[in-house]
Design an enzyme around this catalytic site. Structure first.
Site, PDB file in Angstrom:
ATOM      1  N   THR A 133      11.390  21.361 -52.584  1.00 50.25           N
ATOM      2  CA  THR A 133      10.759  20.231 -53.267  1.00 50.25           C
ATOM      3  C   THR A 133      11.406  19.954 -54.622  1.00 50.25           C
ATOM      4  OG1 THR A 133       8.692  19.563 -54.331  1.00 50.25           O
ATOM      5  CG2 THR A 133       9.043  21.910 -54.124  1.00 50.25           C
ATOM      6  N   ASP A 134      11.237  18.721 -55.090  1.00 51.38           N
ATOM      7  CA  ASP A 134      11.723  18.382 -56.442  1.00 51.38           C
ATOM      8  C   ASP A 134      10.853  19.025 -57.529  1.00 51.38           C
ATOM      9  OD1 ASP A 134       9.424  16.799 -56.166  1.00 51.38           O
ATOM     10  OD2 ASP A 134      10.418  14.898 -56.621  1.00 51.38           O
ATOM     11  N   GLU A 135       9.663  19.535 -57.134  1.00 54.65           N
ATOM     12  CA  GLU A 135       8.758  20.096 -58.148  1.00 54.65           C
ATOM     13  C   GLU A 135       9.326  21.351 -58.803  1.00 54.65           C
ATOM     14  OE1 GLU A 135       4.618  20.011 -57.474  1.00 54.65           O
ATOM     15  OE2 GLU A 135       4.711  18.234 -56.222  1.00 54.65           O
ATOM     16  N   TYR A 159       2.190  26.383 -57.066  1.00 55.80           N
ATOM     17  CA  TYR A 159       2.918  25.913 -55.876  1.00 55.80           C
ATOM     18  C   TYR A 159       4.410  25.801 -56.170  1.00 55.80           C
ATOM     19  CZ  TYR A 159       5.131  22.467 -52.836  1.00 55.80           C
ATOM     20  OH  TYR A 159       6.024  21.809 -52.011  1.00 55.80           O
ATOM     21  N   LYS A 163       7.673  27.903 -54.642  1.00 55.66           N
ATOM     22  CA  LYS A 163       8.794  27.264 -53.949  1.00 55.66           C
ATOM     23  C   LYS A 163      10.108  27.589 -54.662  1.00 55.66           C
ATOM     24  CE  LYS A 163       8.819  24.786 -50.880  1.00 55.66           C
ATOM     25  NZ  LYS A 163       8.913  25.010 -49.407  1.00 55.66           N
TER      26      LYS A 163
HETATM   27  P1  NAD Z   1       1.948  20.762 -44.667  1.00 54.90           P
HETATM   28  O1  NAD Z   1       0.991  21.532 -45.490  1.00 54.90           O
HETATM   29  O2  NAD Z   1       1.541  19.468 -44.085  1.00 54.90           O
HETATM   30  O3  NAD Z   1       2.438  21.671 -43.436  1.00 54.90           O
HETATM   31  C1  NAD Z   1       2.713  23.038 -43.560  1.00 54.90           C
HETATM   32  C2  NAD Z   1       2.767  23.657 -42.171  1.00 54.90           C
HETATM   33  O4  NAD Z   1       3.110  25.050 -42.317  1.00 54.90           O
HETATM   34  C3  NAD Z   1       1.417  23.603 -41.412  1.00 54.90           C
HETATM   35  O5  NAD Z   1       1.627  23.215 -40.080  1.00 54.90           O
HETATM   36  C4  NAD Z   1       0.913  25.034 -41.495  1.00 54.90           C
HETATM   37  O6  NAD Z   1       0.103  25.409 -40.392  1.00 54.90           O
HETATM   38  C5  NAD Z   1       2.212  25.827 -41.536  1.00 54.90           C
HETATM   39  N1  NAD Z   1       2.068  27.134 -42.192  1.00 54.90           N
HETATM   40  C6  NAD Z   1       1.476  27.385 -43.382  1.00 54.90           C
HETATM   41  N2  NAD Z   1       1.516  28.705 -43.655  1.00 54.90           N
HETATM   42  C7  NAD Z   1       2.152  29.287 -42.597  1.00 54.90           C
HETATM   43  C8  NAD Z   1       2.527  30.637 -42.285  1.00 54.90           C
HETATM   44  N3  NAD Z   1       2.244  31.654 -43.106  1.00 54.90           N
HETATM   45  N4  NAD Z   1       3.205  30.871 -41.140  1.00 54.90           N
HETATM   46  C9  NAD Z   1       3.498  29.855 -40.300  1.00 54.90           C
HETATM   47  N5  NAD Z   1       3.154  28.573 -40.522  1.00 54.90           N
HETATM   48  C10 NAD Z   1       2.503  28.296 -41.672  1.00 54.90           C
HETATM   49  O7  NAD Z   1       3.248  20.618 -45.566  1.00 54.90           O
HETATM   50  P2  NAD Z   1       4.347  19.462 -45.571  1.00 54.90           P
HETATM   51  O8  NAD Z   1       3.933  18.430 -46.527  1.00 54.90           O
HETATM   52  O9  NAD Z   1       4.685  19.096 -44.173  1.00 54.90           O
HETATM   53  O10 NAD Z   1       5.563  20.243 -46.217  1.00 54.90           O
HETATM   54  C11 NAD Z   1       6.537  20.890 -45.401  1.00 54.90           C
HETATM   55  C12 NAD Z   1       7.598  21.515 -46.301  1.00 54.90           C
HETATM   56  O11 NAD Z   1       8.234  20.516 -47.067  1.00 54.90           O
HETATM   57  C13 NAD Z   1       7.029  22.524 -47.304  1.00 54.90           C
HETATM   58  O12 NAD Z   1       7.955  23.593 -47.417  1.00 54.90           O
HETATM   59  C14 NAD Z   1       6.949  21.741 -48.596  1.00 54.90           C
HETATM   60  O13 NAD Z   1       7.085  22.605 -49.710  1.00 54.90           O
HETATM   61  C15 NAD Z   1       8.149  20.834 -48.445  1.00 54.90           C
HETATM   62  N6  NAD Z   1       8.052  19.543 -49.172  1.00 54.90           N
HETATM   63  C16 NAD Z   1       6.969  18.738 -49.017  1.00 54.90           C
HETATM   64  C17 NAD Z   1       6.933  17.491 -49.653  1.00 54.90           C
HETATM   65  C18 NAD Z   1       5.773  16.541 -49.493  1.00 54.90           C
HETATM   66  O14 NAD Z   1       5.740  15.514 -50.172  1.00 54.90           O
HETATM   67  N7  NAD Z   1       4.817  16.807 -48.623  1.00 54.90           N
HETATM   68  C19 NAD Z   1       8.004  17.096 -50.461  1.00 54.90           C
HETATM   69  C20 NAD Z   1       9.092  17.958 -50.596  1.00 54.90           C
HETATM   70  C21 NAD Z   1       9.120  19.176 -49.929  1.00 54.90           C
HETATM   71  O1  TDX Z   2      -6.818  12.370 -55.793  1.00 53.30           O
HETATM   72  C1  TDX Z   2      -5.710  12.417 -56.352  1.00 53.30           C
HETATM   73  N1  TDX Z   2      -5.500  11.713 -57.501  1.00 53.30           N
HETATM   74  C2  TDX Z   2      -4.316  11.723 -58.175  1.00 53.30           C
HETATM   75  O2  TDX Z   2      -4.178  11.063 -59.214  1.00 53.30           O
HETATM   76  C3  TDX Z   2      -4.624  13.210 -55.827  1.00 53.30           C
HETATM   77  C4  TDX Z   2      -4.806  14.011 -54.564  1.00 53.30           C
HETATM   78  C5  TDX Z   2      -3.437  13.194 -56.518  1.00 53.30           C
HETATM   79  N2  TDX Z   2      -3.278  12.489 -57.658  1.00 53.30           N
HETATM   80  C6  TDX Z   2      -1.977  12.480 -58.339  1.00 53.30           C
HETATM   81  C7  TDX Z   2      -1.334  13.833 -58.595  1.00 53.30           C
HETATM   82  C8  TDX Z   2       0.129  13.516 -58.495  1.00 53.30           C
HETATM   83  O3  TDX Z   2       0.609  13.033 -59.736  1.00 53.30           O
HETATM   84  O4  TDX Z   2      -1.087  11.786 -57.462  1.00 53.30           O
HETATM   85  C9  TDX Z   2       0.217  12.384 -57.468  1.00 53.30           C
HETATM   86  C10 TDX Z   2       0.546  12.850 -56.073  1.00 53.30           C
HETATM   87  O5  TDX Z   2      -0.317  13.937 -55.791  1.00 53.30           O
HETATM   88  P1  TDX Z   2      -0.215  14.776 -54.430  1.00 53.30           P
HETATM   89  O6  TDX Z   2      -0.316  13.853 -53.276  1.00 53.30           O
HETATM   90  O7  TDX Z   2      -1.159  15.922 -54.524  1.00 53.30           O
HETATM   91  O8  TDX Z   2       1.320  15.264 -54.462  1.00 53.30           O
HETATM   92  P2  TDX Z   2       2.142  16.121 -55.535  1.00 53.30           P
HETATM   93  O9  TDX Z   2       1.268  16.993 -56.353  1.00 53.30           O
HETATM   94  O10 TDX Z   2       3.036  15.165 -56.283  1.00 53.30           O
HETATM   95  O11 TDX Z   2       3.024  17.048 -54.540  1.00 53.30           O
HETATM   96  C11 TDX Z   2       3.555  16.496 -53.325  1.00 53.30           C
HETATM   97  O12 TDX Z   2       4.904  16.180 -53.474  1.00 53.30           O
HETATM   98  C12 TDX Z   2       5.816  17.236 -53.618  1.00 53.30           C
HETATM   99  C13 TDX Z   2       3.369  17.480 -52.176  1.00 53.30           C
HETATM  100  O13 TDX Z   2       1.994  17.813 -52.055  1.00 53.30           O
HETATM  101  C14 TDX Z   2       4.213  18.705 -52.368  1.00 53.30           C
HETATM  102  O14 TDX Z   2       4.112  19.569 -51.242  1.00 53.30           O
HETATM  103  C15 TDX Z   2       5.648  18.288 -52.541  1.00 53.30           C
HETATM  104  O15 TDX Z   2       6.453  19.399 -52.826  1.00 53.30           O
END
Ligand code: NAD
Ligand code: TDX
Length: 362
Positions: A133-135, A159, A163
């Protein structure tokens, strides 16, 4: 290829599985523990697909992983399994340390042992791809240039720190042991099958129920949004064309404040779902500014120049196109999110007892 995908029942993992089944001939093994965010209903066409297998396995279970690798014989591992929600990591970091750090270590170690036993041709083409992630780069000043792959690590939340630790482990396994790894750091994803604790689906579903639309702090935090199917194509491009040991930043070139995102969703709902459940005049009237998230990063933005220049990948969707598709998808797929909100998606899976609903758990 045979590709083992961890976290393939999650939001991004399921988009990747759907993409690979529809657009390639590869055989897939989905390794997923099915935590609260894993949902096999996000893979409606996979269960009976001849090139798809599923194993409910925790990535901390080394013995089970070794057996899976020995029987499936993957040519590549795409590692997406993680605890992914920042707010949950603030309430309790234990699961994040366990899955994101210990789980990534366990997977790396199993992959290393498996890779070392491959013959030289197989070993040369094997890839361990880590999805991050970019975080990890932390808070970006309002006028600062977007993050490149050289940006220093400065994670803010538990988190992001977990990561960042996982990224360091993956690089160490490459440098010390020679494991052929690929890394990518991506910006915020959005799109279909997004778990409704995250901003965009949370806002869509609250608006449809005429519930408050919570914005943390002043709502001026900036995120760089990428449509999830574009992330899937980027990940496949990195897998097939990326150079071992390299990191690629992936982003949507779509910086928006949270307030802009919420207003855009409200405007789309006015057009696509004009009939509101109550006497509500406008969806945007539901916006509420609430207490800020502790340690909340003000801005993230990705410079995706390297993946564009070296691998020829750019996103196919603008934010406006992607958000429209997303809102439409939630309007057209009520059974999916109703089962998530009620907790029934877990009840079906466990086969017993009353399941906690996603909102109760959050
Ligand atoms: P998500 O929470 O939707 O999915 C995570 C999946 O991993 C789920 O299916 C869960 O059951 C599985 N999981 C969790 N713990 C586990 C374990 N111990 N063993 C096996 N499976 C397990 O997450 P996502 O949003 O799909 O993110 C996927 C990946 O991409 C993550 O590594 C996250 O850090 C990264 N990522 C997410 C975002 C975003 O915006 N969502 C952005 C950048 C990177
Ligand atoms: O109810 C809300 N109100 C609000 O203002 C929620 C749920 C979020 N927010 C804000 C927090 C963040 O600035 O919105 C932005 C986006 O929030 P999230 O959807 O929780 O995402 P973020 O915290 O940015 O992280 C997401 O992007 C990077 C994913 O959850 C991560 O897994 C990924 O790495």
């Amino acid at each position: 290829m045979k590709i083992a995908i961890t976290g393939g029942a999650g939001f991004i993992g399921s988009a990747l599985v759907r993409y690979l089944l529809a657009n390639t001939d590869h055989h897939l093994l989905n390794i997923d523990a099915l935590t609260y965010s894993g949902n096999l209903h996000s893979l409606p066409d996979a269960a009976d697909h001849p090139r798809y297998q599923f194993s409910q396995t925790n990535i901390c279970d080394a013995e089970k992983l070794a057996t899976l690798f020995a029987t499936f014989r993957p040519n590549a591992i795409m590692h997406l399994a993680a605890e992914s929600h920042v707010d949950r990591s603030i309430d309790g970091a234990g699961a994040f340390i366990q899955t994101n750090m210990v789980g990534t270590f366990t997977l790396l170690q199993c992959a290393l042992e498996y890779w070392r036993a491959l013959d030289s041709t197989e070993a040369q083409s094997f890839r361990f791809q880590h999805i991050s992630t970019d975080e990890v780069y932390g808070d970006l000043a309002p006028d600062a240039a977007p993050f490149t792959e050289q940006a220093p690590y400065a994670p803010s939340s538990p988190y992001a720190a977990s990561k960042a630790a996982a990224d360091h482990l993956v690089r160490a396994w490459h440098r010390t042991h020679g494991l052929p790894v690929l890394l990518s750091n991506c910006s915020n994803n959005y799109g279909p099958y997004h778990f409704p604790e995250k901003l965009i689906p949370h806002i869509i579903l609250n608006a449809l129920a005429a519930r408050p639309l919570p914005l943390y702090g002043d709502g001026k935090q900036v995120r760089d949004w990428l449509y999830v199917d574009d992330h899937a194509t980027a990940l496949y491009r990195v897998l097939t064309q990326g150079k071992p040991g390299q990191t690629y930043n992936i982003g949507g070139n779509a910086q928006q404040t949270n307030l802009q995102v919420v207003e855009a969703i409200c405007a789309l709902l006015e057009e696509l779902a004009p009939e509101k459940p109550t006497s509500l005049a406008h969806y945007r009237d539901l916006i509420e500014f609430v207490a800020d998230r502790p340690g909340h990063d003000r801005r993230y933005a990705i410079d995706a120049g390297k993946i564009a220049a070296e691998l020829g990948w750019t996103p196919a969707h603008s934010f406006q196109q992607g958000l429209r598709k997303t809102v439409r998808w939630y309007l057209q797929n009520k059974p999916w999110w109703r089962a998530v909100l009620s907790g029934n998606y877990r009840l079906e899976r466990l086969g017993t007892g009353p399941a906690k609903s996603a909102t109760q758990e959050a």
